[in-house]
Design a protein around this motif. Structure first.
Motif, PDB file in Angstrom:
ATOM      1  N   GLN A   1       0.796  -1.116  -0.151  1.00 32.49           N
ATOM      2  CA  GLN A   1      -0.101  -0.066   0.132  1.00 32.49           C
ATOM      3  C   GLN A   1       0.956   0.999   0.009  1.00 32.49           C
ATOM      4  OE1 GLN A   1      -3.175  -0.726  -0.437  1.00 32.49           O
ATOM      5  NE2 GLN A   1      -2.482  -3.104  -0.373  1.00 32.49           N
ATOM      6  N   PRO A   2       0.761   2.115  -0.756  1.00 30.01           N
ATOM      7  CA  PRO A   2       1.563   3.370  -0.988  1.00 30.01           C
ATOM      8  C   PRO A   2       1.206   4.356   0.330  1.00 30.01           C
ATOM      9  CG  PRO A   2      -0.283   3.544  -2.585  1.00 30.01           C
ATOM     10  CD  PRO A   2      -0.549   2.167  -1.766  1.00 30.01           C
ATOM     11  N   ASP A   3       2.013   5.336   0.421  1.00 30.69           N
ATOM     12  CA  ASP A   3       1.855   6.351   1.465  1.00 30.69           C
ATOM     13  C   ASP A   3       0.755   7.208   1.089  1.00 30.69           C
ATOM     14  OD1 ASP A   3       4.372   5.200   2.706  1.00 30.69           O
ATOM     15  OD2 ASP A   3       5.436   6.962   2.211  1.00 30.69           O
ATOM     16  N   GLU A   4       0.406   7.998   1.849  1.00 36.74           N
ATOM     17  CA  GLU A   4      -0.786   8.815   1.703  1.00 36.74           C
ATOM     18  C   GLU A   4      -0.518   9.924   0.511  1.00 36.74           C
ATOM     19  OE1 GLU A   4      -2.523  11.052   4.848  1.00 36.74           O
ATOM     20  OE2 GLU A   4      -2.821   9.107   6.238  1.00 36.74           O
ATOM     21  N   GLY A   5      -1.585  10.231  -0.297  1.00 40.01           N
ATOM     22  CA  GLY A   5      -1.395  11.103  -1.170  1.00 40.01           C
ATOM     23  C   GLY A   5      -1.342  10.474  -2.604  1.00 40.01           C
ATOM     24  N   ALA A   6      -0.970   9.136  -2.693  1.00 44.84           N
ATOM     25  CA  ALA A   6      -1.060   8.404  -4.158  1.00 44.84           C
ATOM     26  C   ALA A   6      -2.230   8.610  -4.886  1.00 44.84           C
ATOM     27  CB  ALA A   6      -0.510   7.046  -3.853  1.00 44.84           C
ATOM     28  N   GLN A   7      -2.353   8.559  -5.932  1.00 45.53           N
ATOM     29  CA  GLN A   7      -3.276   8.541  -6.755  1.00 45.53           C
ATOM     30  C   GLN A   7      -3.065   7.418  -8.058  1.00 45.53           C
ATOM     31  OE1 GLN A   7      -4.603  12.137  -9.210  1.00 45.53           O
ATOM     32  NE2 GLN A   7      -6.629  11.679  -8.524  1.00 45.53           N
ATOM     33  N   ILE A   8      -3.910   6.268  -8.135  1.00 40.76           N
ATOM     34  CA  ILE A   8      -3.928   5.416  -9.351  1.00 40.76           C
ATOM     35  C   ILE A   8      -4.907   5.468  -9.806  1.00 40.76           C
ATOM     36  CG2 ILE A   8      -3.275   2.896  -9.720  1.00 40.76           C
ATOM     37  CD1 ILE A   8      -2.086   2.801  -6.964  1.00 40.76           C
ATOM     38  N   GLN A   9      -4.849   5.478 -11.327  1.00 38.82           N
ATOM     39  CA  GLN A   9      -5.989   5.498 -12.140  1.00 38.82           C
ATOM     40  C   GLN A   9      -5.926   4.245 -13.184  1.00 38.82           C
ATOM     41  OE1 GLN A   9      -7.517   9.293 -13.537  1.00 38.82           O
ATOM     42  NE2 GLN A   9      -8.717   8.285 -14.944  1.00 38.82           N
ATOM     43  N   ILE A  10      -6.789   3.423 -13.401  1.00 34.62           N
ATOM     44  CA  ILE A  10      -6.825   2.217 -14.093  1.00 34.62           C
ATOM     45  C   ILE A  10      -7.986   2.464 -15.014  1.00 34.62           C
ATOM     46  CG2 ILE A  10      -6.606   0.031 -14.254  1.00 34.62           C
ATOM     47  CD1 ILE A  10      -5.245  -0.107 -11.660  1.00 34.62           C
ATOM     48  N   GLY A  11      -8.160   2.762 -16.357  1.00 36.17           N
ATOM     49  CA  GLY A  11      -9.231   3.135 -17.265  1.00 36.17           C
ATOM     50  C   GLY A  11      -9.874   4.415 -16.429  1.00 36.17           C
ATOM     51  N   ALA A  12     -11.102   3.907 -16.266  1.00 31.88           N
ATOM     52  CA  ALA A  12     -12.000   5.084 -15.807  1.00 31.88           C
ATOM     53  C   ALA A  12     -12.163   5.032 -14.169  1.00 31.88           C
ATOM     54  CB  ALA A  12     -13.421   4.880 -16.229  1.00 31.88           C
ATOM     55  N   SER A  13     -11.484   4.085 -13.357  1.00 31.29           N
ATOM     56  CA  SER A  13     -11.528   3.988 -12.232  1.00 31.29           C
ATOM     57  C   SER A  13     -10.222   4.637 -11.622  1.00 31.29           C
ATOM     58  CB  SER A  13     -11.439   2.323 -11.605  1.00 31.29           C
ATOM     59  OG  SER A  13     -12.387   1.789 -12.308  1.00 31.29           O
ATOM     60  N   THR A  14     -10.510   5.221 -10.238  1.00 31.18           N
ATOM     61  CA  THR A  14      -9.215   5.836  -9.335  1.00 31.18           C
ATOM     62  C   THR A  14      -9.398   5.366  -7.880  1.00 31.18           C
ATOM     63  OG1 THR A  14      -9.661   7.843 -10.608  1.00 31.18           O
ATOM     64  CG2 THR A  14      -8.357   8.278  -8.536  1.00 31.18           C
ATOM     65  N   TYR A  15      -7.780   5.123  -7.932  1.00 34.36           N
ATOM     66  CA  TYR A  15      -7.867   4.662  -6.273  1.00 34.36           C
ATOM     67  C   TYR A  15      -6.604   5.301  -5.605  1.00 34.36           C
ATOM     68  CZ  TYR A  15      -9.854   0.457  -8.742  1.00 34.36           C
ATOM     69  OH  TYR A  15     -10.501  -0.423  -9.485  1.00 34.36           O
ATOM     70  N   SER A  16      -6.637   5.129  -4.276  1.00 30.93           N
ATOM     71  CA  SER A  16      -5.530   5.899  -3.290  1.00 30.93           C
ATOM     72  C   SER A  16      -4.786   4.731  -3.267  1.00 30.93           C
ATOM     73  CB  SER A  16      -6.034   6.578  -1.990  1.00 30.93           C
ATOM     74  OG  SER A  16      -6.641   5.583  -1.299  1.00 30.93           O
ATOM     75  N   LYS A  17      -5.120   3.405  -3.130  1.00 33.56           N
ATOM     76  CA  LYS A  17      -4.393   2.115  -2.883  1.00 33.56           C
ATOM     77  C   LYS A  17      -5.190   1.097  -3.608  1.00 33.56           C
ATOM     78  CE  LYS A  17      -6.333   1.795   1.686  1.00 33.56           C
ATOM     79  NZ  LYS A  17      -5.815   1.719   3.249  1.00 33.56           N
ATOM     80  N   LEU A  18      -4.608   0.105  -3.870  1.00 32.29           N
ATOM     81  CA  LEU A  18      -5.207  -1.112  -4.537  1.00 32.29           C
ATOM     82  C   LEU A  18      -4.946  -2.284  -3.677  1.00 32.29           C
ATOM     83  CD1 LEU A  18      -3.764  -0.763  -7.937  1.00 32.29           C
ATOM     84  CD2 LEU A  18      -6.344  -0.799  -7.589  1.00 32.29           C
ATOM     85  N   LYS A  19      -5.976  -3.166  -3.612  1.00 32.97           N
ATOM     86  CA  LYS A  19      -5.935  -4.605  -2.983  1.00 32.97           C
ATOM     87  C   LYS A  19      -5.596  -5.502  -4.230  1.00 32.97           C
ATOM     88  CE  LYS A  19      -9.814  -3.624  -0.001  1.00 32.97           C
ATOM     89  NZ  LYS A  19     -11.157  -3.969   0.613  1.00 32.97           N
ATOM     90  N   PRO A  20      -5.059  -6.633  -3.939  1.00 33.70           N
ATOM     91  CA  PRO A  20      -4.491  -7.991  -5.220  1.00 33.70           C
ATOM     92  C   PRO A  20      -5.734  -7.948  -6.034  1.00 33.70           C
ATOM     93  CG  PRO A  20      -3.602  -8.185  -3.166  1.00 33.70           C
ATOM     94  CD  PRO A  20      -4.618  -6.915  -2.697  1.00 33.70           C
ATOM     95  N   GLU A  21      -6.808  -8.229  -5.182  1.00 31.07           N
ATOM     96  CA  GLU A  21      -8.186  -8.561  -6.033  1.00 31.07           C
ATOM     97  C   GLU A  21      -8.539  -7.679  -7.094  1.00 31.07           C
ATOM     98  OE1 GLU A  21      -9.651  -8.070  -1.737  1.00 31.07           O
ATOM     99  OE2 GLU A  21      -7.747  -8.838  -2.809  1.00 31.07           O
ATOM    100  N   GLU A  22      -8.304  -6.205  -6.684  1.00 24.92           N
ATOM    101  CA  GLU A  22      -8.941  -5.249  -7.482  1.00 24.92           C
ATOM    102  C   GLU A  22      -7.958  -4.903  -8.737  1.00 24.92           C
ATOM    103  OE1 GLU A  22     -10.975  -1.994  -4.185  1.00 24.92           O
ATOM    104  OE2 GLU A  22      -8.617  -2.150  -4.461  1.00 24.92           O
ATOM    105  N   SER A  23      -6.631  -5.249  -8.479  1.00 27.54           N
ATOM    106  CA  SER A  23      -5.578  -5.153  -9.496  1.00 27.54           C
ATOM    107  C   SER A  23      -5.916  -6.210 -10.594  1.00 27.54           C
ATOM    108  CB  SER A  23      -4.130  -5.429  -8.844  1.00 27.54           C
ATOM    109  OG  SER A  23      -3.168  -5.394 -10.001  1.00 27.54           O
ATOM    110  N   ILE A  24      -6.014  -7.405 -10.017  1.00 28.44           N
ATOM    111  CA  ILE A  24      -6.384  -8.632 -10.786  1.00 28.44           C
ATOM    112  C   ILE A  24      -7.696  -8.527 -11.638  1.00 28.44           C
ATOM    113  CG2 ILE A  24      -7.238 -11.092 -11.214  1.00 28.44           C
ATOM    114  CD1 ILE A  24      -5.070 -11.333  -8.534  1.00 28.44           C
ATOM    115  N   ALA A  25      -8.731  -7.838 -11.241  1.00 31.86           N
ATOM    116  CA  ALA A  25      -9.868  -7.583 -11.697  1.00 31.86           C
ATOM    117  C   ALA A  25      -9.934  -6.501 -12.767  1.00 31.86           C
ATOM    118  CB  ALA A  25     -10.873  -7.087 -10.832  1.00 31.86           C
ATOM    119  N   LYS A  26      -8.652  -5.597 -12.572  1.00 35.16           N
ATOM    120  CA  LYS A  26      -8.430  -4.590 -13.912  1.00 35.16           C
ATOM    121  C   LYS A  26      -7.507  -5.032 -14.911  1.00 35.16           C
ATOM    122  CE  LYS A  26     -11.050  -1.239 -12.480  1.00 35.16           C
ATOM    123  NZ  LYS A  26     -12.036  -0.694 -13.274  1.00 35.16           N
TER     124      LYS A  26
END
Length: 496
Positions: A54-79
């Motif tokens: 999990q990244p430190d606070e302030g991170a922003q990850i955008q995958i397609g149309a979805s935006t995350y501050s952090k990812l879970k493994p299952e979310e990453s795989i689903a994308k």
């Protein structure tokens, strides 16, 4: 079209910044080379993208149309994000079909064999590949196992393949086939992230390279605007300038090792060569040419069925590696993680593991003061970057772990040291450092044999090159008398 954007990515471990405000952008169908020295943050960045860290606070990850501050493994795989690690993480006792369709063939808790085979066959056909679906994965060569891992990712609707050191254990033809497959995947809109120290290969298919250094982003560069020398400088801050070793006058030096007509069925045949004191001999050839098998016999792990080995004129009978060690022969294994070092053990304990007889009193009790002097002296002389010698080896970078494996054998004061593929998984700067160690050993009169897949290493870092093919020596070459291309042609003739 943009697929993934990562912004303000930082990660802190125990107060130490592993990543500091790194940014990454990736388009659909883009191949990105992630470059940097061991410990620069490449693995941390990948683990954040795959949801392991999990990244430190302030991170922003955008995958397609979805935006995350952090990812879970299952979310990453689903994308659609799939990581193919160097160890591939396959099930060796299961079939090709079972491995490929491992997450896609259950109905009501039962295995649907027909669907399993259909999924596996369809994925293979989609990339024009062919494998025996019934064969257990453990029986496949590494290149085919890697293909199974790729197909498994595709069966899970991969949109991004992250490949960790994908060419480390492949032959030249297998590398060529893998790079051709990458181009095919790109044409289908699948994105690729490479993590590799073999820059020459990944630069052939990558569109861009993202360079990290000490957790910081140096920049993202189009491959067309950068070459290996420039990339090496960005990664290390050093000008890497390959120059051939000067050839000393060995005429006054006696033969330290002599091998005469050595043979072992299905491994090597009629091997004869000699190595003088202080000589650096490169042993190269394709995987499967018999290089490692020959070295294992020189170290007493296996025994030749015919032929003789002499050290300083004395005929040796090496029934075990203990016999070889007693005669002053050391062997640094190709696989430091499983056979070279005890990874959970401390750096100190690994270094002294071959010299208990030297550091124990008459009651077989280890003299800790003497033991730590050995390890401290070697850590210092080999410039191993370590804050505490009692830390486990698995806390070190690949380059520093390799130095520990060399230190372990230098502790026995060897006359001959065999280094089997010493730079696998080692970055540019540490590779240079390892060969500086090799040159230092040579200057002390220690004979060195090193096995390498890379013609460049054999050509620039040895006094003499032996080329093996199908278990035989087909060339005994002085680099000063030929070109690098000459050695390459000898190795790959009739294999392309």
């Amino acid at each position: 079209m943009t697929f993934i954007t990562m912004q303000n990515i930082s990660k802190t471990f125990n107060g130490v910044k592993a990543l500091n405000q790194v940014e990454l952008s990736l388009n659909y169908g883009e191949a990105l080379c992630l470059a940097g020295q061991n410990g620069c943050g490449k693995s941390t960045l990948i683990k954040i993208l795959s949801g392991v860290y999990q990244p430190d606070e302030g991170a922003q990850i955008q995958i397609g149309a979805s935006t995350y501050s952090k990812l879970k493994p299952e979310e990453s795989i689903a994308k659609g994000i799939q990581v193919i690690y160097q160890d591939l993480a396959l099930f060796p006792n299961l079939s090709v079909a079972e491995n490929i369709a491992i997450n896609a063939y259950r109905e009501f808790g039962l295995v649907n064999k027909r669907q399993q085979y259909e999924i596996a066959q369809n994925v293979l056909e989609s990339i024009n590949a062919s494998l025996d679906l019934n064969e257990n994965v453990e029986n496949l060569p590494v290149a085919e196992q890697q293909l199974v891992a790729i197909c498994r990712a595709l069966a899970q609707n991969a949109k991004l393949l992250i490949m960790d050191e994908p060419t480390a254990s492949l032959t030249a033809k297998e590398v060529k086939d893998l790079l051709a497959l990458v181009l095919k995947l790109k044409s289908k809109g699948i994105s690729i992230i490479f993590v590799s120290h073999k820059l020459k290969e990944v630069m052939k298919v990558s569109d861009n390279v993202l360079v990290l250094k000490d957790g910081n982003m140096i920049g993202k560069y189009p491959i067309k605007e950068i070459d290996e020398k420039r990339l090496g400088f960005l990664m290390t801050g050093l000008e890497i300038d390959y120059q051939r070793l000067p050839l000393p006058d060995f005429s006054a030096k006696k033969n330290l090792l002599e091998v005469k007509n050595l043979s072992r069925a299905n491994q090597y045949k009629d091997i004869s060569f000699s190595v003088r004191e202080g000589e650096i001999l490169a042993l190269t050839g394709l995987l499967g040419s018999g290089r490692t098998e020959l070295c294992l016999s020189l170290f007493g792990i296996t025994q030749p069925e015919q032929g003789e080995i002499f050290l300083n004129g004395e005929k040796l009978r090496l029934n075990t590696n203990r016999d070889a060690i007693a005669k002053g022969i050391a062997y640094v294994s190709e696989d430091r993680m499983s056979t070279g070092l005890i990874m959970p053990e401390s750096i100190h304990n690994n270094i002294i593991s071959a010299i208990f007889n030297k550091i124990s009193d008459k009651y077989k009790i280890i003299d800790n003061k003497k033991a730590y002097k050995y390890s401290d002296d070697l850590i210092r002389s080999l410039k191993i970057k370590v804050s505490d010698p009692d830390l486990p080896v698995n806390t070190l970078s690949g380059g520093n772990a390799q130095r520990v494996s060399i230190a372990k054998w230098l502790a026995i004061n060897p006359k001959l040291i065999i280094l089997d593929s010493p730079t696998i998984g080692v970055d540019i700067a540490n590779k240079e450092g390892i060969f500086r160690i090799v040159q230092s050993l040579s200057e002390q009169g220690i004979a060195v044999i090193f096995v390498t897949d890379e013609v460049e290493e054999a050509y620039y870092y040895s006094h003499r090159v032996l080329v093996m093919k199908k278990g035989r020596i087909i060339g005994d070459i002085l680099p000063q008398e030929v070109s690098e291309e000459y050695i390459e042609e000898m190795i790959y003739e009739n294999t392309k």
